[in-house]
Design a protein around this motif. Structure first.
Motif, PDB file in Angstrom:
ATOM      1  N   THR A 126       0.827  -1.198   0.000  1.00  0.00           N
ATOM      2  CA  THR A 126       0.000   0.000   0.000  1.00  0.00           C
ATOM      3  C   THR A 126       0.865   1.252   0.000  1.00  0.00           C
ATOM      4  O   THR A 126       2.086   1.185   0.212  1.00  0.00           O
ATOM      5  CB  THR A 126      -0.912   0.039   1.244  1.00  0.00           C
ATOM      6  N   TYR A 127       0.228   2.379  -0.214  1.00  0.00           N
ATOM      7  CA  TYR A 127       0.935   3.660  -0.139  1.00  0.00           C
ATOM      8  C   TYR A 127       1.536   3.850   1.247  1.00  0.00           C
ATOM      9  O   TYR A 127       2.648   4.376   1.397  1.00  0.00           O
ATOM     10  CB  TYR A 127      -0.033   4.803  -0.464  1.00  0.00           C
ATOM     11  N   GLU A 128       0.806   3.401   2.279  1.00  0.00           N
ATOM     12  CA  GLU A 128       1.312   3.518   3.653  1.00  0.00           C
ATOM     13  C   GLU A 128       2.610   2.735   3.828  1.00  0.00           C
ATOM     14  O   GLU A 128       3.490   3.133   4.600  1.00  0.00           O
ATOM     15  CB  GLU A 128       0.267   3.027   4.648  1.00  0.00           C
ATOM     16  N   HIS A 142       6.666  -4.885  -4.150  1.00  0.00           N
ATOM     17  CA  HIS A 142       6.670  -3.691  -4.984  1.00  0.00           C
ATOM     18  C   HIS A 142       7.446  -2.527  -4.371  1.00  0.00           C
ATOM     19  O   HIS A 142       7.329  -1.398  -4.817  1.00  0.00           O
ATOM     20  CB  HIS A 142       5.227  -3.265  -5.272  1.00  0.00           C
ATOM     21  N   ILE A 143       8.235  -2.820  -3.348  1.00  0.00           N
ATOM     22  CA  ILE A 143       9.075  -1.793  -2.744  1.00  0.00           C
ATOM     23  C   ILE A 143      10.538  -2.146  -2.991  1.00  0.00           C
ATOM     24  O   ILE A 143      10.949  -3.285  -2.785  1.00  0.00           O
ATOM     25  CB  ILE A 143       8.798  -1.667  -1.232  1.00  0.00           C
ATOM     26  N   ARG A 146      15.909  -3.770   5.306  1.00  0.00           N
ATOM     27  CA  ARG A 146      15.984  -5.015   4.548  1.00  0.00           C
ATOM     28  C   ARG A 146      14.729  -5.858   4.768  1.00  0.00           C
ATOM     29  O   ARG A 146      14.171  -6.439   3.812  1.00  0.00           O
ATOM     30  CB  ARG A 146      17.237  -5.803   4.949  1.00  0.00           C
ATOM     31  N   GLU A 147      14.275  -5.924   6.008  1.00  0.00           N
ATOM     32  CA  GLU A 147      13.082  -6.717   6.315  1.00  0.00           C
ATOM     33  C   GLU A 147      11.841  -6.134   5.640  1.00  0.00           C
ATOM     34  O   GLU A 147      10.992  -6.874   5.118  1.00  0.00           O
ATOM     35  CB  GLU A 147      12.874  -6.763   7.831  1.00  0.00           C
ATOM     36  N   HIS A 148      11.739  -4.813   5.629  1.00  0.00           N
ATOM     37  CA  HIS A 148      10.571  -4.170   5.032  1.00  0.00           C
ATOM     38  C   HIS A 148      10.523  -4.414   3.526  1.00  0.00           C
ATOM     39  O   HIS A 148       9.462  -4.726   2.964  1.00  0.00           O
ATOM     40  CB  HIS A 148      10.618  -2.664   5.329  1.00  0.00           C
ATOM     41  N   VAL A 149      11.666  -4.273   2.883  1.00  0.00           N
ATOM     42  CA  VAL A 149      11.716  -4.511   1.432  1.00  0.00           C
ATOM     43  C   VAL A 149      11.417  -5.975   1.111  1.00  0.00           C
ATOM     44  O   VAL A 149      10.694  -6.283   0.165  1.00  0.00           O
ATOM     45  CB  VAL A 149      13.101  -4.098   0.885  1.00  0.00           C
TER      46      VAL A 149
END
Length: 382
Positions: free
Chosen positions: A315-317, A368-369, A360-363
Motif C-alpha cells: 500500500t501507499y502507507e 513492490h518496494i 531489509r526486512e521491510h523490502v
C-alpha cells in the motif's frame, strides 16, 4: 516519450547532496568546537571566547553552500527544461508537428528557467538565515548548562555535550516551515525544494513544446502505489490551458479519413472528457516531489486510458514506512558523525545497523518496494 519528475531526479539528487554535505560539515564544526578543551576547568570561559570563531566557520559553510546550490540549480533547471522539451519532440516524432518542432531547434525557454530559479531562491532563502542561528543556539545551550551539570545531576560535561550533539544530529538543522505548516530539517527541505523545481522545469519544457505546435491535451499515467493527492488524476485527460473543473468537449479525431481521390472527407469528431486543467491538477498536488506519474500527449480518438498497475500486498502507507525507516538511518548516521568519543560512535553505529536491518526486512516483505540506498545517505563525507 512521456514526461515525469523522474526526468530530473538525477539532477535533484546531485544538488541535494550539497546540502547533506554541508549539514555534515556543520555537525563536525559544532562537535569540534564543543570537544576542544572539554576536560579543562576553564572550558565554559573558553567556549564563550570562541563564539565568534564558531560563527565565522558556520557562515563560511553557509555562504559556500548558497553559492554552490544556486549555481547548480540554475544549470539543472536549464538541463531539466531541455529534457522535457526533447521528450515532447520524441513523443511527436512520428507526426508532422513533431518534425516541425524538432526543426525549430529552440533554446530552452530562458524566461521559464529564470522564473523557476527565482522561485527556488525565494523558497530556500530562510534556510541560510536559520543555519547559523541553529548551530549557535545549540552551542550556547550546552555552554549555559555546563557549569552546574555535574554538581546538580551527576552527568559529566562530556556526557551533557554529547547529549546535546545527539539531539542536534537527530533533528538536523531544523526549523524550516513550509506553506502548509510542516517543519523540515535542512537536507530534507532542500531536497524537497530541488526535486520540486527541477521536476517542474522538465514538465514545463514538455508542455511549452506541445503548446508551440498547437497540442492542448495530455493524459496522466497510472502509477503504482499512488498517493491520495495524485489518485484523482490518474488516467485522466487534462487541458494545458483553460478553466478548471471537469467538462466534455467535442474535438476533431486525431486521424481524419480521406476521400476516394485522397481528398479530406468531412471532419470526424469525438467526445473527450477533460477532468480539468493541468495547472489545477498541479495545484492540487499532482507531480509533488517523489511523484511517480507522467504526462503524455493525448490524441483524441487514438489515445487509450493507461492500464492500471496492481500492487497486491503493498500500500501507499507501506511506502511511507520505508521513508520513515530511511529518516531513522540518516538520523543515526548524523549521530555517529557527532560522536565525541568511540563509545558514543559505537552506540550510534549500532543504531544505524538496527535500522538498516529494518529496511531489509521491510523490502523483503513487499514485492513492490525497492530499497534506495541513496536515500539512506547523509553526504559524501560519511
Amino acid at each position: 516519450m512521456p514526461v515525469s519528475p523522474a526526468l530530473a531526479e538525477d539532477l535533484a539528487a546531485a544538488i541535494a547532496m550539497l546540502y547533506a554535505d554541508a549539514e555534515l560539515a556543520l555537525i563536525a564544526i559544532l562537535r569540534d568546537a564543543l570537544a576542544e578543551g572539554i576536560d579543562s576547568p576553564r572550558w565554559a570561559e573558553l567556549k564563550l571566547r570562541s563564539l565568534g570563531d564558531l560563527r565565522e566557520a558556520v557562515e563560511t559553510v553557509t555562504a559556500a553552500l548558497q553559492d554552490d546550490a544556486n549555481g547548480a540549480v540554475a544549470a539543472a533547471l536549464t538541463t531539466a527544461y531541455g529534457r522535457g522539451r526533447q521528450a515532447a519532440v520524441a513523443e511527436l516524432g512520428a507526426l508532422d508537428i513533431g518534425r516541425e518542432l524538432q526543426a525549430r531547434r529552440l533554446l530552452p525557454g530562458a524566461a521559464a528557467v529564470d522564473r523557476l530559479a527565482a522561485s527556488y531562491a525565494r523558497d530556500t532563502r530562510p534556510l541560510y538565515q536559520r543555519i547559523t542561528r541553529a548551530v549557535l543556539d545549540t552551542f550556547r545551550g550546552v555552554n549555559a548548562r555546563a557549569a552546574g551539570t555535574q554538581l546538580l545531576t551527576g552527568i559529566t560535561r562530556r556526557a551533557a555535550a554529547q547529549r546535546a550533539l545527539d539531539e542536534f544530529a537527530a533533528r538536523g538543522v531544523s526549523g524550516f516551515v513550509d506553506r502548509s505548516g510542516r517543519s523540515w530539517e535542512l537536507a530534507a527541505y532542500a531536497e524537497m525544494a530541488v526535486r520540486s523545481v527541477t521536476a517542474r522545469a522538465a514538465i514545463d519544457g514538455h508542455i511549452d513544446a506541445m503548446a508551440e505546435v498547437g497540442q492542448g491535451l495530455v493524459i496522466v499515467s497510472d502509477a503504482p502505489l499512488e498517493c491520495p493527492l495524485c489518485a484523482p488524476w490518474e488516467g485522466e485527460v487534462l487541458a494545458l490551458t483553460g478553466p478548471p473543473g471537469p467538462r466534455t468537449v467535442r474535438t476533431e479525431h486525431a486521424v481524419q479519413p480521406t476521400g476516394l481521390r485522397g481528398l479530406l472527407a468531412p471532419p470526424r469528431t469525438v467526445a473527450v472528457h477533460i477532468a480539468g486543467s493541468l495547472p489545477e491538477a498541479r495545484a492540487a498536488g499532482l507531480f509533488h516531489p517523489n511523484c511517480r506519474h507522467s504526462l503524455s500527449l493525448y490524441l483524441p480518438g487514438v489515445t487509450t486510458r493507461p492500464p492500471q498497475h496492481a500492487t497486491p500486498g503493498t500500500t501507499y502507507e507501506d511506502t511511507q514506512r520505508q521513508r520513515a525507516i530511511e529518516r531513522h538511518i540518516r538520523r543515526w548516521k548524523r549521530a555517529e558523525a557527532a560522536a565525541l568519543d568511540n563509545a558514543a560512535r559505537a552506540r550510534a553505529r549500532a543504531k544505524v545497523r538496527t535500522w538498516q536491518a529494518a529496511a531489509r526486512e521491510h523490502v523483503a516483505a513487499h514485492d513492490h518496494i525497492i530499497r534506495q540506498p541513496a536515500r539512506e545517505q547523509i553526504g559524501r563525507a560519511h
